[in-house]
Design a protein around this motif. Sequence first.
Motif, short mmCIF file in Angstrom:
data_model
loop_
_atom_site.label_atom_id
_atom_site.label_comp_id
_atom_site.label_asym_id
_atom_site.label_seq_id
_atom_site.Cartn_x
_atom_site.Cartn_y
_atom_site.Cartn_z
N LEU A 74 73.64 47.87 86.03
CA LEU A 74 72.71 47.45 84.98
C LEU A 74 71.25 47.73 85.32
CD1 LEU A 74 73.98 43.97 83.72
CD2 LEU A 74 73.91 46.12 82.45
N ASP A 75 70.88 47.54 86.58
CA ASP A 75 69.48 47.66 86.97
C ASP A 75 68.97 49.07 86.67
OD1 ASP A 75 67.09 46.68 87.99
OD2 ASP A 75 67.52 47.46 90.00
N GLY A 76 67.86 49.16 85.95
CA GLY A 76 67.30 50.46 85.62
C GLY A 76 67.96 51.14 84.44
N ALA A 77 68.72 50.39 83.66
CA ALA A 77 69.38 50.96 82.48
C ALA A 77 69.08 50.09 81.26
CB ALA A 77 70.89 51.06 82.70
N PRO A 78 67.82 50.11 80.78
CA PRO A 78 67.41 49.26 79.65
C PRO A 78 68.32 49.45 78.44
CG PRO A 78 65.50 50.33 80.63
CD PRO A 78 66.70 50.94 81.26
N GLY A 79 68.63 48.35 77.78
CA GLY A 79 69.50 48.39 76.62
C GLY A 79 70.97 48.20 76.96
N SER A 80 71.26 48.08 78.25
CA SER A 80 72.64 47.90 78.68
C SER A 80 72.99 46.42 78.79
CB SER A 80 72.86 48.57 80.05
OG SER A 80 72.53 49.94 80.00
N PHE A 81 74.29 46.13 78.74
CA PHE A 81 74.72 44.74 78.91
C PHE A 81 76.13 44.70 79.49
CE2 PHE A 81 76.76 45.75 74.91
CZ PHE A 81 77.95 45.04 74.95
N VAL A 82 76.45 43.56 80.08
CA VAL A 82 77.81 43.24 80.50
C VAL A 82 78.07 41.80 80.09
CG1 VAL A 82 79.43 42.97 82.41
CG2 VAL A 82 77.71 44.79 82.50
N GLU A 83 79.16 41.58 79.37
CA GLU A 83 79.53 40.24 78.91
C GLU A 83 80.93 39.93 79.44
OE1 GLU A 83 78.82 38.75 74.63
OE2 GLU A 83 80.96 39.27 74.68
N TRP A 84 81.10 38.74 80.03
CA TRP A 84 82.43 38.42 80.57
C TRP A 84 82.81 36.96 80.36
CZ3 TRP A 84 78.07 38.67 83.56
CH2 TRP A 84 77.87 37.70 84.55
N GLU A 85 84.11 36.73 80.39
CA GLU A 85 84.70 35.41 80.13
C GLU A 85 85.65 35.05 81.27
OE1 GLU A 85 87.97 33.58 76.94
OE2 GLU A 85 86.85 35.41 76.46
N ASN A 86 85.64 33.78 81.68
CA ASN A 86 86.56 33.34 82.73
C ASN A 86 87.74 32.58 82.12
OD1 ASN A 86 85.65 30.74 82.15
ND2 ASN A 86 84.42 30.55 84.01
N ARG A 87 88.61 32.04 82.96
CA ARG A 87 89.83 31.38 82.48
C ARG A 87 89.54 30.11 81.69
NH1 ARG A 87 91.61 27.20 86.43
NH2 ARG A 87 90.10 27.19 88.15
N HIS A 88 88.37 29.52 81.87
CA HIS A 88 88.00 28.32 81.13
C HIS A 88 87.44 28.63 79.75
CE1 HIS A 88 88.62 26.05 84.80
NE2 HIS A 88 87.77 26.83 85.44
N GLY A 89 87.25 29.92 79.46
CA GLY A 89 86.66 30.33 78.19
C GLY A 89 85.15 30.37 78.21
N ALA A 90 84.54 30.13 79.38
CA ALA A 90 83.08 30.21 79.50
C ALA A 90 82.64 31.67 79.50
CB ALA A 90 82.62 29.52 80.77
N VAL A 91 81.60 31.98 78.73
CA VAL A 91 81.12 33.36 78.59
C VAL A 91 79.73 33.49 79.17
CG1 VAL A 91 80.57 35.19 76.94
CG2 VAL A 91 82.52 33.69 76.52
N ARG A 92 79.53 34.55 79.94
CA ARG A 92 78.22 34.90 80.47
C ARG A 92 77.88 36.32 80.05
NH1 ARG A 92 80.55 31.37 83.93
NH2 ARG A 92 79.23 29.82 84.96
N ARG A 93 76.59 36.59 79.96
CA ARG A 93 76.14 37.94 79.58
C ARG A 93 74.91 38.31 80.38
NH1 ARG A 93 75.79 41.26 74.09
NH2 ARG A 93 73.90 42.47 74.49
N ALA A 94 74.96 39.49 80.97
CA ALA A 94 73.81 40.04 81.69
C ALA A 94 73.27 41.21 80.88
CB ALA A 94 74.21 40.49 83.08
N ASP A 95 71.94 41.22 80.66
CA ASP A 95 71.28 42.28 79.90
C ASP A 95 70.22 42.95 80.75
OD1 ASP A 95 71.95 42.25 76.76
OD2 ASP A 95 72.09 40.20 77.54
N SER A 96 70.09 44.26 80.56
CA SER A 96 69.02 45.02 81.20
C SER A 96 67.95 45.31 80.16
CB SER A 96 69.58 46.32 81.77
OG SER A 96 68.56 47.08 82.38
N THR A 97 66.74 44.88 80.44
CA THR A 97 65.62 45.11 79.52
C THR A 97 64.55 45.92 80.24
OG1 THR A 97 64.35 43.16 80.17
CG2 THR A 97 66.10 42.83 78.55
N GLY A 98 63.53 46.27 79.52
CA GLY A 98 62.44 47.00 80.16
C GLY A 98 61.74 46.18 81.22
N ALA A 99 61.88 44.87 81.14
CA ALA A 99 61.20 43.98 82.08
C ALA A 99 62.09 43.54 83.23
CB ALA A 99 60.67 42.76 81.33
N GLY A 100 63.38 43.92 83.23
CA GLY A 100 64.28 43.51 84.30
C GLY A 100 65.63 43.07 83.77
#
Length: 244
Positions: free
Chosen positions: A192-218
Amino acid sequence: MLNLESVLSAMPGAAPVPGLASAWRWSPNPMFTFTAALSTDGRHNLQVNVRGPYDEALVTALLAHARAHDGTFVGQGRPLVAVGGFHHDGTPFDTVGVAAAEVHGYHAAENPELSAVTYAVFPAYASEISGRENEEEAWGRFRKMLQPNKLDRTEVPFVKMRYHNTRTRSMSKGDARGFAPLDTLVRELELLDGAPGSFVEWENRHGAVRRADSTGAGLTLTHDATPEPVNPGQLEDVARTSVQ
């Protein structure tokens, strides 16, 4: 009605399992060892299939634990179930996995009547099974990812993800999250680092969802609708911790 005791005890080469009542072990060839035990009600077959090295004590412990808790899965209509609270000295497994007939396919070709009342029992980890898997998801996990017939297998945490990387042009298909190995999640987070506009979204067994985004600022990490800045080195730790 099928007489399970007669059917299982008559398997070619079947022998009683020491220390476990109403249980039998047989080996159709040098590569495989099958062990079956009657459920508490005597109307269902709890079966461990092992490919490769066989550990009689571990298999006996798995079946004893499954039988002691079979009210949590017998007749409950769930294709894949985790029975927690398992412990056996010398192994890291902390859960007993149980798959229903529509998932495991044991005896389906040679004895459909036996297959219908059989539950596949296997060593598992708490991180691997949500208990909410539908039949298709359970089939994929059991048949393709978990290697349930290996007693020395490593942990395969429940991870459903989707992603898009603008730099590598790699992406998942569609808008739905799909099952993936933990290593795939970690790799895409590292990219993700250095790839603005990119994202990764994931879910665990509990159904909790997290999302990491790459922006121009980090990079930002969003959980419970709250985005926070994060550095690249933190993401792997977050990923591995979040799926336990």
